[in-house]
Each structure stands twice: as structure tokens, then as C-alpha cells.
Design an enzyme around this catalytic site. Sequence first.
Site, short mmCIF file in Angstrom:
data_model
loop_
_atom_site.label_atom_id
_atom_site.label_comp_id
_atom_site.label_asym_id
_atom_site.label_seq_id
_atom_site.Cartn_x
_atom_site.Cartn_y
_atom_site.Cartn_z
N TYR A 134 0.84 -1.21 0.00
CA TYR A 134 0.00 0.00 0.00
C TYR A 134 0.87 1.26 0.00
O TYR A 134 0.57 2.24 -0.69
CB TYR A 134 -0.94 -0.01 1.21
CG TYR A 134 -1.77 1.26 1.30
CD1 TYR A 134 -2.73 1.55 0.32
CD2 TYR A 134 -1.58 2.17 2.34
CE1 TYR A 134 -3.49 2.72 0.39
CE2 TYR A 134 -2.33 3.34 2.41
CZ TYR A 134 -3.28 3.61 1.43
OH TYR A 134 -4.01 4.78 1.50
N GLU A 301 -14.19 -0.95 6.73
CA GLU A 301 -14.20 0.34 6.03
C GLU A 301 -15.52 0.47 5.27
O GLU A 301 -15.99 -0.50 4.68
CB GLU A 301 -13.00 0.38 5.08
CG GLU A 301 -12.75 1.74 4.51
CD GLU A 301 -11.37 1.83 3.85
OE1 GLU A 301 -10.35 1.59 4.52
OE2 GLU A 301 -11.34 2.15 2.66
C1 3HB Z 1 -6.68 5.62 -0.65
O1 3HB Z 1 -5.50 5.33 -0.48
O2 3HB Z 1 -7.07 6.19 -1.68
C2 3HB Z 1 -7.68 5.30 0.38
C3 3HB Z 1 -7.43 4.34 1.32
C4 3HB Z 1 -8.41 4.06 2.26
C5 3HB Z 1 -9.59 4.74 2.30
C6 3HB Z 1 -9.82 5.71 1.37
C7 3HB Z 1 -8.86 5.98 0.38
O3 3HB Z 1 -8.23 3.09 3.18
#
Ligand code: 3HB
Length: 307
Positions: A134, A301
Site C-alpha cells: 500500500y 471500512e
Molecule cells: C486511498 O489510499 O485512496 C484510500 C485508502 C483508504 C480509504 C480511502 C482511500 O483506506
Amino acid sequence: MRGPADVVTRPGTATRALGTIRYTGRSGDPSVASGALTMDVHLTAPGEPDAVDVWTTSRPVSVVDGGRVKYAHDGEVALFAARVPRSDRYADAVERLYTELFALTAATGYRELFRVWQYVEDVNGLNADGLEVYQDFCLGRARAFDRHGGPAAMPAATGVGALGGGISVHLLACREPVRHLENPRQVPAYHYPRRYGPKPPSFARATRRGDELHLSGTAAIVGHRTVFPGDVAGQCREALRNVEALLDAPADLAGLDRIKVYVRRAEDVEEVRRQCLRAFPAGADIAFFVVDLCRPDLLVEIEGTWS
Ligand code: 3HB
């Protein structure tokens, strides 16, 4: 199967598809077969129900095969889709993709990004340099945004795990100005401290486009910290509080639709479903997916669109 999600449809008008995103058992490159834009994203395991978003419009649609980026547009709104194949390092390829997307949105006049989805395989794994996937993704995306408007240009987004397929990206953009919003309970993601990665995530907590409010994937983060680690019931309540804080009033939860809920552990789905079905309107379109989330300690989420 969920019902269609209409972003640009006015009641009583004929509709046609701008594009279709299928959340299913495999990922694929976007395609423009038979004049329609489609992309498959690997979010469901065998035995789990597929889901689909059909973005519709009442206006004539043009579909364009722009190479690896495909898009469909109707004069007001455009849907762009692309995929970065699985790799052991992503930052450079992601930077190139976002740079290409920004060039295309500028060239076509759909300059205002108002919603982006990014589904990242092995999102909590490590890349070839030992950097979390990520964070590797965020690095490339942030480099592209640094040359394209910085925080002022960052829209509502989702960035969660996928079960395969590298990184699938699709986004909605329009010609009229939009307004990106932050959550008073949270540090803007683009100001997160260095401990979360070499470059912070490039997104806003919500984007207003006309009467619609597009809410980013929203988790149990207060300030910049995860709260209720290990406690899915606590995280779900806190995520719902963050969703409420983005709306004008708690009662506005009733206006939320096109809801997607991402849950890390299959065994937590029932608790999350119970809380969400109580919080959201009875007829709301809600899909649940069991996928990893952008921080290893996040368990749930929630995203949706208010109109
Ligand atoms: C993102 O990196 O775009 C993102 C990540 C999330 C929630 C919203 C956007 O966990």
C-alpha cells in the site's frame, strides 16, 4: 447481486450504461467490447456473491479505447478504468498510470476527479524492497499528484485490498467544478505523518458534486490513529461516527446509498452487517466484501454516496 448504481440518472429519463464494474472472482483489464466499458475486479472468493456497479446516464455515451486506459463519457461525466499488472514494485508504474490519467482527463475536459477506487492485490504484503505494497502504491500516486495540483486536486477515494490482479483503478470525473471535503475528526490523509509511509495517501474524505456527496472509504481512524484495534464492533461504530461527521446531520445516514462495506475477517461480517443494517435505510444498496484494508490494524471500512 446488487442493483444498478445510478450516478448521473435523473428519474423518469431513459438510461444507458456509462460503464460497468463487476466485483467478481477474477480481475481483468478494462474492455470496450460491443461499445460498452466493462472491468472485472477480483473482490469475491468462491461461494461469495458477486456485485456490480452500473454507472448510467440519460445522455449519449461515447466509449474510447485509449490503450491501457479505457473510458466512457457523456459530455458531463466520464468513467476511466485501467489496471497495473501484478508486480514486485509498484511506485513507478503507478506514477506513470496516474500521470497518464491526469493527461487524459485534461485532454478530454473531464478535469474534475470526484471519485476514485483502487483495489490493490496483497495490499499489506511487502514489495521487493521490503516496503508495504500500500505504501509503495501511495508513493507512486503521490508523485503524480505532486505534479498535478497537490491536495487541492485530491478526490474522495477507496484504497483497499483485492484478491488478485495487481492494482485495478477506476474513477469518475466531470467538467463542472466539485468540492473536496475533510473530516473534522480526522487528520487529512495527505498530512499523515511519515510513520505511515514515505508519501502520504492522496485522497480527500469526501467530494461534493452538485447535490451528491461521495464519501471515501471510511474507517476507525481518529486524528491519524487507528482506534479500537482488534475490536470489530468498536471499529464499526467509530467508522459509522466518521461517516456521520461527513454528513450535515446524523439523520442524513438515511440518505446514503451505493454503500460498500469492506471487512477484513470473514468472521466479522455478521457483526458489521448487523450494525450497518441498523444504521442505513432499509432499501439502501449495500454490498459486503471480505478483503484486506490499507492498514494492517483496520478491520472495517465503509463508503457510500449521499444524495
Ligand atoms: C486511498 O489510499 O485512496 C484510500 C485508502 C483508504 C480509504 C480511502 C482511500 O483506506
